[in-house]
Design a protein around this motif. Sequence first.
Motif, short mmCIF file in Angstrom:
data_model
loop_
_atom_site.label_atom_id
_atom_site.label_comp_id
_atom_site.label_asym_id
_atom_site.label_seq_id
_atom_site.Cartn_x
_atom_site.Cartn_y
_atom_site.Cartn_z
N ALA A 174 87.71 57.88 -21.96
CA ALA A 174 88.09 56.97 -20.87
C ALA A 174 87.99 55.52 -21.33
CB ALA A 174 87.20 57.20 -19.66
N ILE A 175 86.95 55.20 -22.10
CA ILE A 175 86.79 53.82 -22.59
C ILE A 175 87.94 53.46 -23.53
CG2 ILE A 175 85.33 52.32 -24.05
CD1 ILE A 175 82.90 53.87 -22.78
N ILE A 176 88.31 54.42 -24.39
CA ILE A 176 89.43 54.16 -25.33
C ILE A 176 90.71 53.90 -24.52
CG2 ILE A 176 90.91 55.21 -27.12
CD1 ILE A 176 88.33 56.75 -28.00
N TYR A 177 90.95 54.75 -23.52
CA TYR A 177 92.16 54.59 -22.71
C TYR A 177 92.12 53.29 -21.91
CZ TYR A 177 94.87 58.76 -23.59
OH TYR A 177 95.69 59.69 -24.18
N THR A 178 90.93 52.87 -21.49
CA THR A 178 90.82 51.60 -20.76
C THR A 178 91.23 50.44 -21.66
OG1 THR A 178 88.95 52.56 -19.63
CG2 THR A 178 89.27 50.22 -19.31
N ILE A 179 90.74 50.50 -22.91
CA ILE A 179 91.08 49.44 -23.87
C ILE A 179 92.60 49.39 -24.07
CG2 ILE A 179 90.84 48.69 -26.29
CD1 ILE A 179 87.95 49.98 -26.12
N VAL A 180 93.20 50.58 -24.23
CA VAL A 180 94.66 50.66 -24.44
C VAL A 180 95.39 50.09 -23.21
CG1 VAL A 180 96.62 52.24 -24.73
CG2 VAL A 180 94.53 52.61 -26.03
N LEU A 181 94.91 50.47 -22.03
CA LEU A 181 95.55 50.02 -20.79
C LEU A 181 95.47 48.50 -20.63
CD1 LEU A 181 96.91 51.19 -18.23
CD2 LEU A 181 94.69 51.15 -17.16
N VAL A 182 94.28 47.95 -20.88
CA VAL A 182 94.08 46.49 -20.77
C VAL A 182 94.97 45.78 -21.80
CG1 VAL A 182 92.40 44.62 -21.09
CG2 VAL A 182 91.76 46.67 -19.83
N PHE A 183 95.02 46.35 -23.00
CA PHE A 183 95.83 45.79 -24.08
C PHE A 183 97.30 45.74 -23.66
CE2 PHE A 183 98.05 46.61 -28.21
CZ PHE A 183 97.73 45.42 -28.81
N ILE A 184 97.79 46.83 -23.08
CA ILE A 184 99.19 46.88 -22.65
C ILE A 184 99.45 45.89 -21.51
CG2 ILE A 184 100.90 48.37 -21.48
CD1 ILE A 184 99.94 50.59 -23.35
N LEU A 185 98.50 45.78 -20.60
CA LEU A 185 98.66 44.82 -19.49
C LEU A 185 98.72 43.38 -20.02
CD1 LEU A 185 96.45 46.32 -16.66
CD2 LEU A 185 98.85 45.72 -16.46
N VAL A 186 97.82 43.08 -20.97
CA VAL A 186 97.81 41.73 -21.56
C VAL A 186 99.13 41.46 -22.28
CG1 VAL A 186 96.69 40.25 -23.29
CG2 VAL A 186 95.30 41.58 -21.72
N LEU A 187 99.60 42.46 -23.04
CA LEU A 187 100.87 42.31 -23.76
C LEU A 187 102.02 42.09 -22.79
CD1 LEU A 187 100.93 44.92 -26.67
CD2 LEU A 187 100.80 42.46 -26.84
N SER A 188 102.00 42.82 -21.68
CA SER A 188 103.09 42.68 -20.70
C SER A 188 103.06 41.29 -20.05
CB SER A 188 103.05 43.78 -19.65
OG SER A 188 101.91 43.64 -18.86
N ILE A 189 101.85 40.69 -19.93
CA ILE A 189 101.78 39.31 -19.42
C ILE A 189 102.35 38.35 -20.46
CG2 ILE A 189 100.21 37.45 -18.68
CD1 ILE A 189 98.32 39.67 -17.67
N LEU A 190 101.98 38.58 -21.73
CA LEU A 190 102.46 37.69 -22.80
C LEU A 190 103.98 37.76 -22.93
CD1 LEU A 190 99.77 38.29 -25.55
CD2 LEU A 190 100.09 36.24 -24.19
N VAL A 191 104.52 38.97 -22.75
CA VAL A 191 105.96 39.16 -22.86
C VAL A 191 106.72 38.32 -21.83
CG1 VAL A 191 107.65 40.91 -22.11
CG2 VAL A 191 106.27 41.34 -24.09
N VAL A 192 106.11 38.11 -20.69
CA VAL A 192 106.75 37.31 -19.63
C VAL A 192 107.07 35.91 -20.14
CG1 VAL A 192 106.43 36.30 -17.34
CG2 VAL A 192 105.66 38.62 -17.78
N PHE A 193 106.12 35.34 -20.90
CA PHE A 193 106.28 33.95 -21.34
C PHE A 193 106.87 33.83 -22.74
CE2 PHE A 193 102.64 34.26 -18.48
CZ PHE A 193 103.15 33.51 -17.44
N TYR A 194 107.04 34.93 -23.40
CA TYR A 194 107.49 34.86 -24.78
C TYR A 194 108.64 35.83 -24.96
CZ TYR A 194 107.11 34.67 -29.85
OH TYR A 194 107.36 34.50 -31.19
N HIS A 195 109.82 35.28 -25.13
CA HIS A 195 110.99 36.15 -25.24
C HIS A 195 111.22 36.52 -26.69
CE1 HIS A 195 114.75 38.04 -24.77
NE2 HIS A 195 115.42 37.09 -25.37
N VAL A 196 111.10 37.81 -27.00
CA VAL A 196 111.37 38.30 -28.34
C VAL A 196 112.64 39.14 -28.27
CG1 VAL A 196 109.82 40.27 -28.01
CG2 VAL A 196 110.39 39.58 -30.29
N LYS A 197 113.45 39.03 -29.31
CA LYS A 197 114.71 39.78 -29.29
C LYS A 197 114.40 41.28 -29.34
CE LYS A 197 119.10 40.26 -31.55
NZ LYS A 197 119.79 40.17 -32.82
N ILE A 198 114.76 41.96 -28.26
CA ILE A 198 114.46 43.39 -28.18
C ILE A 198 115.76 44.17 -28.34
CG2 ILE A 198 113.59 45.19 -26.67
CD1 ILE A 198 111.88 42.85 -25.41
#
Lengths: 197, 195
Positions: free
Chosen positions: A170-194
């Motif tokens: 559960a702790i590992i999955y929490t870290i992954v989840l928080v990481f993905i949430l942080v990345l999704s916030i960063l993606v909002v402000f940073y446009h990378v060619k996808i």
Amino acid sequence: MKLINVNYLTPLAACDKYTDLGQFGLPNIFSSIPRFSNSQASTSSNNNKATDDNSSDSSLFITNAEGGVIFNDYFDHSFSQVFLDNYGGIVFSTCTTLMLYLLVKVVSKCFKDENSKIKKILLSIVHSFERSIIMALLVSRYMYLCSALILNYAFIPLNGTYQQLSLAVAIIYTIVLVFILVLSILVVFYHVKIEPR
Amino acid sequence: MKTIRPLLNLISLLCIDYHPKRFLGRIMTFWTLFSNLLIILVIELLRKWVIAQLSILIALSAITIIFSLPKMIYKTTIGTELGFIIISILFLVLGLLQNSDGASNSDLRLILSWIGVGTNIAIVLFHIIVRIIEFFRLRKEKKREEENEKNDWRYKIQPIITKLMPVEATLHLFNMKVSTTPIFPSANHFMSECR
């Protein structure tokens, strides 16, 4: 929706039963490992929030005799306090996928000829693993993951190896989840060619 | 930011459904993850307050619709969220009616329950139909683009060749005009010109 504590009668309950994919019917092999105890009921006594008594209304969660957290009184929809009981099937399938990914990656490195057809196929499999499958596994049962994590942290079951392993996962999955949430916030402000996959 | 950049590719799969080139599309990716987390928190922590639970769920769906409205590119999301709002309202009415007795009440609850089933099935069917339509639309668009590319190549290289070759020869090459005169001047004509 089926977790909302409303008596929504049989037709809707039956519909929810057949449309809910659960853990895709995947087995939670962690619970079947010998010497691993799967004691849910004992965990509720450790936490002030939980109670074994259904009649108690003061607590945030209501648990049944087996230790499952009840959400709907009318249809007895309950979830386990242990993370792996709720999400073990998906964890197992993720582990299997990761193992396959590593195996394919190692095998692809064994082929030294760059023009080999087999190597090209293996590399395309590796790319598809990297690009989609792991993320798809995580996201497709996202709500199950959130639910399992919340219940796990609400009760923190630590009785036996199985529950300790469950907390670790559960702790590992929490870290992954928080990481993905942080990345999704960063993606909002940073446009990378996808590029479309 | 450069160190994080490769990691952002991880999110690309999530973003693709939400038009990553648009700012709102990228917000939708975060909002989808965050709102689902909020929904689970609300369902698990506010179990005793059904009306509050359903009101928050309706509010979250409404916010998602508001995010989706500009440019009308998230039609699927709007449809799904409208479906969830209908189900939430049904649950709200069912919750209010469940403690009252009476045959008419139970009939009404049964009807509402069947409407709920219908809405659930409609959401699933809606998604399947949209996916099928999108598949055919993209296929058609791709074919059209390929045809355009095939037709365009002649016009793209024409100016380059015009610089290298005489006009008549160029026209002949592109079948634009059937040349009646010799493409290159004859040797005699050339010699007379030199004199």
